[in-house]
Design an enzyme around this catalytic site. Structure first.
Site, PDB file in Angstrom:
ATOM      1  N   HIS A  99       0.839  -1.199   0.000  1.00 41.15           N
ATOM      2  CA  HIS A  99       0.000   0.000   0.000  1.00 41.15           C
ATOM      3  C   HIS A  99       0.872   1.246   0.000  1.00 41.15           C
ATOM      4  O   HIS A  99       1.977   1.258   0.563  1.00 41.15           O
ATOM      5  CB  HIS A  99      -0.962   0.017   1.193  1.00 41.15           C
ATOM      6  CG  HIS A  99      -0.303   0.061   2.545  1.00 41.15           C
ATOM      7  ND1 HIS A  99      -0.023   1.247   3.195  1.00 41.15           N
ATOM      8  CD2 HIS A  99       0.123  -0.918   3.379  1.00 41.15           C
ATOM      9  CE1 HIS A  99       0.534   0.985   4.374  1.00 41.15           C
ATOM     10  NE2 HIS A  99       0.639  -0.321   4.502  1.00 41.15           N
ATOM     11  N   ASP A 106      -0.852   4.274   0.757  1.00 39.92           N
ATOM     12  CA  ASP A 106      -1.499   5.206   1.688  1.00 39.92           C
ATOM     13  C   ASP A 106      -0.790   5.150   3.032  1.00 39.92           C
ATOM     14  O   ASP A 106      -0.204   4.120   3.412  1.00 39.92           O
ATOM     15  CB  ASP A 106      -2.991   4.910   1.831  1.00 39.92           C
ATOM     16  CG  ASP A 106      -3.286   3.542   2.414  1.00 39.92           C
ATOM     17  OD1 ASP A 106      -2.641   2.562   1.998  1.00 39.92           O
ATOM     18  OD2 ASP A 106      -4.164   3.450   3.299  1.00 39.92           O
ATOM     19  N   ASP A 161       6.414   2.020   6.519  1.00 38.84           N
ATOM     20  CA  ASP A 161       5.073   1.449   6.405  1.00 38.84           C
ATOM     21  C   ASP A 161       4.260   2.198   5.366  1.00 38.84           C
ATOM     22  O   ASP A 161       3.538   3.125   5.698  1.00 38.84           O
ATOM     23  CB  ASP A 161       4.391   1.489   7.767  1.00 38.84           C
ATOM     24  CG  ASP A 161       3.095   0.718   7.815  1.00 38.84           C
ATOM     25  OD1 ASP A 161       2.846  -0.102   6.906  1.00 38.84           O
ATOM     26  OD2 ASP A 161       2.319   0.930   8.762  1.00 38.84           O
ATOM     27  N   GLU A 200      -5.229   0.622   2.781  1.00 37.00           N
ATOM     28  CA  GLU A 200      -4.851  -0.309   3.838  1.00 37.00           C
ATOM     29  C   GLU A 200      -4.933   0.341   5.205  1.00 37.00           C
ATOM     30  O   GLU A 200      -5.327  -0.299   6.186  1.00 37.00           O
ATOM     31  CB  GLU A 200      -3.429  -0.832   3.588  1.00 37.00           C
ATOM     32  CG  GLU A 200      -3.085  -2.112   4.354  1.00 37.00           C
ATOM     33  CD  GLU A 200      -2.565  -1.869   5.761  1.00 37.00           C
ATOM     34  OE1 GLU A 200      -2.479  -2.839   6.541  1.00 37.00           O
ATOM     35  OE2 GLU A 200      -2.225  -0.712   6.097  1.00 37.00           O
ATOM     36  N   GLU A 201      -4.552   1.609   5.290  1.00 39.87           N
ATOM     37  CA  GLU A 201      -4.568   2.306   6.578  1.00 39.87           C
ATOM     38  C   GLU A 201      -5.958   2.865   6.910  1.00 39.87           C
ATOM     39  O   GLU A 201      -6.146   3.436   7.976  1.00 39.87           O
ATOM     40  CB  GLU A 201      -3.552   3.454   6.567  1.00 39.87           C
ATOM     41  CG  GLU A 201      -2.107   3.037   6.347  1.00 39.87           C
ATOM     42  CD  GLU A 201      -1.502   2.293   7.535  1.00 39.87           C
ATOM     43  OE1 GLU A 201      -2.252   1.984   8.484  1.00 39.87           O
ATOM     44  OE2 GLU A 201      -0.299   2.006   7.492  1.00 39.87           O
ATOM     45  N   GLU A 220       4.630  -5.819   4.328  1.00 44.80           N
ATOM     46  CA  GLU A 220       4.535  -5.206   5.657  1.00 44.80           C
ATOM     47  C   GLU A 220       5.893  -5.253   6.355  1.00 44.80           C
ATOM     48  O   GLU A 220       6.660  -6.208   6.189  1.00 44.80           O
ATOM     49  CB  GLU A 220       3.499  -5.940   6.504  1.00 44.80           C
ATOM     50  CG  GLU A 220       2.057  -5.656   6.125  1.00 44.80           C
ATOM     51  CD  GLU A 220       1.638  -4.234   6.442  1.00 44.80           C
ATOM     52  OE1 GLU A 220       2.244  -3.603   7.321  1.00 44.80           O
ATOM     53  OE2 GLU A 220       0.706  -3.743   5.782  1.00 44.80           O
ATOM     54  N   HIS A 264       4.300   4.576  12.056  1.00 45.93           N
ATOM     55  CA  HIS A 264       3.227   5.403  12.620  1.00 45.93           C
ATOM     56  C   HIS A 264       3.725   6.409  13.654  1.00 45.93           C
ATOM     57  O   HIS A 264       2.923   7.029  14.348  1.00 45.93           O
ATOM     58  CB  HIS A 264       2.128   4.530  13.251  1.00 45.93           C
ATOM     59  CG  HIS A 264       1.340   3.722  12.268  1.00 45.93           C
ATOM     60  ND1 HIS A 264       0.073   3.254  12.526  1.00 45.93           N
ATOM     61  CD2 HIS A 264       1.635   3.283  11.017  1.00 45.93           C
ATOM     62  CE1 HIS A 264      -0.379   2.571  11.476  1.00 45.93           C
ATOM     63  NE2 HIS A 264       0.569   2.580  10.551  1.00 45.93           N
TER      64      HIS A 264
END
Length: 390
Positions: free
Chosen positions: A75, A77, A108, A142-143, A171, A360
């Site tokens: 992903h 996003d 990520d 995905e997020e 991931e 994150h």
């Protein structure tokens, strides 16, 4: 891009500079599409929508038409950056400092996307031809709710003859050092909201009210101390976490008319959605028989537990990671959920990527050496995959 396509550093910088906070595409998929299409991939821009959810742009790209077919799923996003002033470097500037690339999504998982793209292009240039197919499933959801992303792309892939034989999800699986962990499955997730209705009254006259709080508290005490299972060979014991207990009552002299609690169960393959709902319903029935009350429950099914069983694909990836890093990776099912939960319904799937220490977080970053080492691992996986007979 002026740099060679096999260098993941400028590609990752370009991706980070695309402000693709979920569900915004931000130019990130355009960047990947331009790179892959220039090297022979057939690209499909796929936009899905559903009432009450935002439109999501996704990308599927494939080179080759036959088997074996290896897909990389990921992903572009990212989660919001938070207060930008807390970052050492602007979160979407992709600054390089002290050997690191800083920026939201560095780990990520734009780093994995850049590393796999570079590895795939290197392989295609060096192989002198491809027997089989390489594809990319890149989502922008995905997020977020994960409604209009990977799950719907996979349905489109099935309808159009693009289901792969095997899949790697990028991931950031590594914990302390690149190569120390491969995810071979994930725990399931299921959330509950339980409500007890009572009758409001004055705290000085509790006999004239029907207080729902002790009733719900008895259930919470019962389920929070229960042992769901003892785990198994691949999963730790399942867990239940109470996340909310609310009565919506600002007054200290009023017995409320309603109490509700929320809890989440992270479960192994010892359970299913149906078995856990039956278990919760049974606990409520026991408590209701003891204390009475008007009870209701609502359920949100997040993701089912799954495991990719040992076999040639697991052995190949584990061996490739060990050969490239010098570490024999452990096989893990820890962590939350990922889009692998959708892929597992179509083909065997594993998760592998860089270390996840800063995902994150403020100052999310990846070491340039680790990014290039991740490219090398992916390159080894691709080469071993197409030289084997899985």
């Amino acid at each position: 891009m002026k740099n060679t396509p096999s260098d993941p550093v400028p590609l990752l910088q370009e991706l980070i500079r695309c402000r693709s906070v979920t569900p915004a595409e931000g130019g990130a998929l355009t960047c990947i599409e331009n790179l892959l299409s220039a090297h022979g991939f057939r690209c499909h821009r796929l936009t899905f929508r559903e009432d009450g959810t935002p439109d999501v742009v996704n990308l599927f790209a494939r080179i080759g038409t036959g088997s074996p077919h290896l897909c990389f799923a990921g992903h572009t996003d990212v989660v919001p950056e938070g207060p930008a002033e807390n970052w050492t470097y602007a979160p979407f500037a992709a600054e390089i400092a002290d050997g690191f690339i800083y920026g939201r999504g560095a780990c990520d998982m734009k780093g994995s996307v850049a590393a796999f793209a570079a590895a795939a292009l290197d392989y295609l240039r060096g192989a002198g031809g491809l027997t089989g197919s390489i594809s990319f499933l890149i989502t922008g959801d995905e997020e977020g709710p994960a409604i209009n992303g990977t799950a719907k792309v996979l349905d489109w892939m099935r309808a159009n003859g693009h289901i792969p034989d095997h899949c790697i999800v990028g991931e950031p699986s590594s914990v302390d050092r690149l190569g120390d962990t491969i995810k071979i499955g994930r725990r399931g997730s299921m959330s509950f909201l339980v409500r007890v209705e009572g009758r409001q009254g004055h705290a000085a006259y509790p006999h004239k009210a029907d207080n729902p709080i002790p009733k719900l508290a008895r259930l919470i005490d019962r389920i929070s101390t229960a042992k769901l299972d003892g785990g198994n060979a691949h999963f730790d014991p399942s867990t239940l976490a109470v996340t909310s207990f609310d009565v919506g009552n600002p007054a200290g002299n009023v017995i409320p008319s309603r109490a509700e609690a929320k809890f989440n169960i992270r479960f192994s393959t010892e359970h299913s959605f149906a078995s856990l709902q039956t278990w919760v319903d049974t606990q409520i029935s026991v408590v209701r028989a003891e204390v009475g009350g008007a009870w209701s429950v609502s359920v949100s099914k997040g993701a089912d537990a799954f495991i990719t069983t040992a076999g040639p694909f697991v052995s190949l990836v584990q061996g490739a990671v060990a050969a490239a890093t010098g570490i024999v990776p452990r096989l893990s099912t820890s962590g939350g959920t990922s889009d692998a939960r959708f892929v597992k319904n179509f083909c065997p799937v594993l998760e592998f990527g860089p270390t996840n220490a800063t995902i994150h977080q403020v100052d999310e970053r990846i070491a340039i050496d680790e990014l290039r080492a991740t490219q090398s691992v992916y390159g080894r996986i691709i080469a071993d995959y197409f030289s084997s007979a899985l």
